[in-house]
Design an enzyme around this catalytic site. Structure first.
Site, mmCIF file in Angstrom:
data_model
loop_
_atom_site.group_PDB
_atom_site.id
_atom_site.type_symbol
_atom_site.label_atom_id
_atom_site.label_comp_id
_atom_site.label_asym_id
_atom_site.label_seq_id
_atom_site.Cartn_x
_atom_site.Cartn_y
_atom_site.Cartn_z
ATOM 1 C CB SER A 1 -0.983 -0.042 1.152
ATOM 2 O OG SER A 1 -0.264 -0.215 2.348
ATOM 3 C CE LYS A 2 -2.325 6.730 0.554
ATOM 4 N NZ LYS A 2 -3.454 7.296 1.218
ATOM 5 N NE ARG A 3 3.835 5.749 5.795
ATOM 6 C CZ ARG A 3 4.673 6.778 5.689
ATOM 7 N NH1 ARG A 3 5.959 6.558 5.527
ATOM 8 N NH2 ARG A 3 4.231 8.003 5.764
#
Ligand code: GLU
Length: 475
Positions: free
Chosen positions: A242-244
């Site tokens: 996901s975002k990281r």
């Protein structure tokens, strides 16, 4: 005519997964002499910003992914959408729905309770003209829904082969909100149709949208493009990325750029996420041109592709080592926060550092001691494991001075030869001489080899550092 699109939404930084999708579009288009359209999908007015659009464009530039048409912005195309909306209205492919948010929520709860998939019930599908007039009189503003026909929707996916879905399983979906705003499914299809997109290549998370899009193309009387859905990017534990990423850093192109990765390495790495050249080829390193020549959908895997930072580091290390001293020095400068008092030292030092650093963001720790003054604490000279204390350290430096002064050609090889001869003559272990020299030259526990470092620093600076540390040890 092959035509693909770069359709990012400017609602955040460019995710690594987005970059991979855009790269595949790029390779496919360039390989087949096709065209690429850039289209900013900014229908989400609250979250879209010009700054994010600029960042996406910068990311594309950095990766070397150019396009042929655009930029287009969906926010500037309402007139076009309006025209097609009227068309669908006329053919009765869409209808106004007056259900309130509360009504829809109740409907969903009921479906949940019966373990049915959430889907619009079709309550407003067949409202009479009178009923509609009634709602309008009461001031209710409708959303507009697409009337999904029953029957099978099939397509031949470039990656996954035949995929089919039953119209019965798709609820009538909203294409326009009650405030007049057009929604993604509609704008994307109108644009793909208007821009004559031949191939829609996107992430697997869009698979469930594709049947809806096919229905819309058909309702608009436009040819349906080919679709290809790329496998998702996964973390090492196979969870969805996901975002990281696994290191906890943002999984964005901007972050890779800011960490000082080379774009050649990033492109090579991204291309191999879920793609291989096939035919038993073991080739790992691909230039952009090489990728264009070899890209083929047959090489795209169906399974998710694991994003492995170690592998990116491996590619980056390779491309770093291919750069000349001059190129390295130029590229590393923006990552250094100390004064470079000697360009020649930088060129040589960064070449040496390139053998060990993974990306330029790490360059500081490999380079800072080559510049300015160093002042290691005296305790650093003590190394019981190597049998070095202050007295023997001072002895080592004292013995080294005349030997180094006498080196004829100041090269790594000759410095090494002279120092090793000294070790033999003194009947010491290597570390007893080299540890104190390492500390005196770098002020660090970890550094490149003593002779490499000495060569880079030059004779004068090396001797000067050794003398200074010797003075400190003797105090
Ligand atoms: N704007 C969409 C996204 O960023 C792209 C959708 C598509 O490729 O159709 O996910």
């Amino acid at each position: 005519m092959i035509k693909v699109r770069f359709p990012p939404s400017p609602t955040g930084p460019m995710h690594i997964g987005t970059a991979r999708t855009l790269l595949v579009n790029f390779l496919f288009a360039r390989k087949n002499g096709g065209k690429i359209v850039f289209r900013s999908e900014d229908t989400d007015r609250e979250r879209s910003t010009p700054e994010f659009e600029k960042e996406l464009r910068d990311g594309l530039d950095w990766l070397g992914l150019d396009f042929d048409e655009g930029p287009f912005r969906q926010s500037e195309r309402d007139e076009i959408y309006e025209k097609h909306f009227e068309e669908l209205k006329k053919s009765d492919a869409i209808y106004p729905c007056f259900c309130s948010t509360e009504e829809l929520a109740t409907e969903r709860e009921l479906q949940n309770a019966q373990k049915l998939p959430p889907r619009y019930s079709g309550k407003c599908r067949d409202l009479s003209a009178e009923e509609i007039a009634e709602f309008e009189k009461a001031g209710r503003k409708p959303v507009w829904r697409f009337r999904v026909p029953a029957g099978e929707i099939k397509f031949d996916d470039l990656v996954r082969g035949e995929i089919s879905e039953k119209g019965e399983n798709i609820g009538d979906f909203v294409i326009r909100k009650s405030d007049g705003q057009f929604l993604y499914h509609f704008t994307v299809v109108v644009d793909d149709a208007e821009m004559a997109i031949s191939h829609v290549i996107r992430g697997e998370d869009h698979i469930s949208n594709t049947s809806k899009h096919i229905l819309l193309f058909e309702a608009l009387g436009r040819p349906v493009p080919r679709f290809g859905h790329l496998p998702l990017l996964l973390n090492k534990d196979r969870s969805k990325m996901s975002k990281r990423d696994e290191s906890g850093k943002p999984a964005t192109i901007e972050r890779l750029k800011n960490d000082g990765y080379l774009s050649e390495a990033v492109v090579n790495f991204l291309a191999l996420l879920g793609w291989n050249p096939g035919g038993g080829s073991e080739q790992e390193f691909f230039s952009r041109d090489d990728l264009i020549a070899k890209f083929d959908f047959n090489g795209v895997a169906k399974a998710g592709a694991v994003f492995d930072l170690e592998r990116l580091n491996f590619f980056n290390a390779h491309y770093l080592r291919e750069l000349s001293n001059e190129e390295l020095a130029e590229k590393v400068k923006p990552f250094l926060d100390f004064e470079i008092d000697d360009e020649d030292v930088l060129k040589k030092a960064v070449k040496l550092a390139a053998e060990r650093m993974k990306f330029f963001g790490e360059a500081r720790e490999f380079l800072h001691y080559f510049f300015g003054e160093i002042d290691p604490p005296v305790e650093l000279f003590e190394n019981p494991k190597m049998k070095v204390d202050r007295t023997t350290a001072a002895e080592a430096l004292t013995e080294s001075l005349p030997v180094l002064k006498a080196v004829e050609n100041w090269t790594t090889e000759e410095i090494q030869k002279s120092l090793l001869e000294l070790v033999t003559k003194l009947e010491w272990k290597n570390g007893q001489l080299l540890w104190p020299l390492r500390v005196a030259l770098s002020g660090e526990k970890f550094s490149p080899g003593v002779w490499e470092m000495a060569e880079v620093l030059g004779r004068e600076k090396s001797l000067q550092r050794i003398r200074k540390e010797l003075d400190k040890l003797k105090k």
